[in-house]
Enzyme design. Sequence first.
Site, PDB file in Angstrom:
ATOM      1  N   ASP A   7       0.862  -1.177   0.000  1.00  0.00           N
ATOM      2  CA  ASP A   7       0.000   0.000   0.000  1.00  0.00           C
ATOM      3  C   ASP A   7       0.899   1.227   0.000  1.00  0.00           C
ATOM      4  O   ASP A   7       1.889   1.276   0.751  1.00  0.00           O
ATOM      5  CB  ASP A   7      -0.872   0.023   1.262  1.00  0.00           C
ATOM      6  N   ASP A 129     -15.189  -4.801  -0.170  1.00  0.00           N
ATOM      7  CA  ASP A 129     -14.789  -4.765   1.237  1.00  0.00           C
ATOM      8  C   ASP A 129     -16.070  -4.853   2.056  1.00  0.00           C
ATOM      9  O   ASP A 129     -16.954  -4.006   1.916  1.00  0.00           O
ATOM     10  CB  ASP A 129     -14.050  -3.466   1.540  1.00  0.00           C
TER      11      ASP A 129
END
EC number: 5.3.1.16
Length: 245
Positions: A7, A129
């Site tokens: 990330d 998600d």
Amino acid sequence: MIIPAIDLIDGKVVRLYQGDYGQQTTFDLSPQAQLQSYQDQGANWLHIVDLTGAKEPAKRQTTLIAELTAGLSANIQVGGGIRTEEQVAELLSLGVKRVVIGSLAVKEPELVKGWFNKFGSEAICLALDININQSGEKIVAVSGWQSGGGKSLESIVEDFSQVGLKHALVTDISRDGTLTGANTELYRELSSRYPDIAWQASGGIATLEDVAAVRDSGAAGIIIGKALLINQFNVAEAIQCWPNE
């Protein structure tokens, strides 16, 4: 299949806890060197998340992603802040193999379905998600988890099946960044209900036992971020546990 992930915020390798930008850990690592190491250990796919772009689409780290992709021979999957057809086309033209679309698939499904028709289902992975509520419903969150989406995982999967949905990355938000183990029941249920979709598991991976449990759940791949960064195990060990297809 093992899919190591990094990330990125402002060019730095970071991890967020449960998607919270206020709970950020920054690692003193070069993104290029880290991905190169993962590739050298045998990873065929690498996953890059542009967290700056996810929060502020105008600040997408496209130049950095172009540099990272150019320096690697592994297949690259990229997500974070992708909002337009032009951005999808740009990433694919840079050599990215698959773009990851999250919130937009929930908010503007017809737009994203058009991208499936234009670029093909191999080029797009939906990132879903989810928060699992007390009734067991899988509710998809949107906008970097900063707001609830209200749609069920199943309704989105069935909607996108019309355009040939092939790849879906599902994160149980309650597990993300926690190192408490993956929600293997979730992946077992999804891969048995929708066997034509290659499910990517994400969230909670801490040990090689967790990797083996996801391997045995029917998922097609596993995204591993934090566990690799803090040396719980390495990519080579993970691939030994779950070899590339």
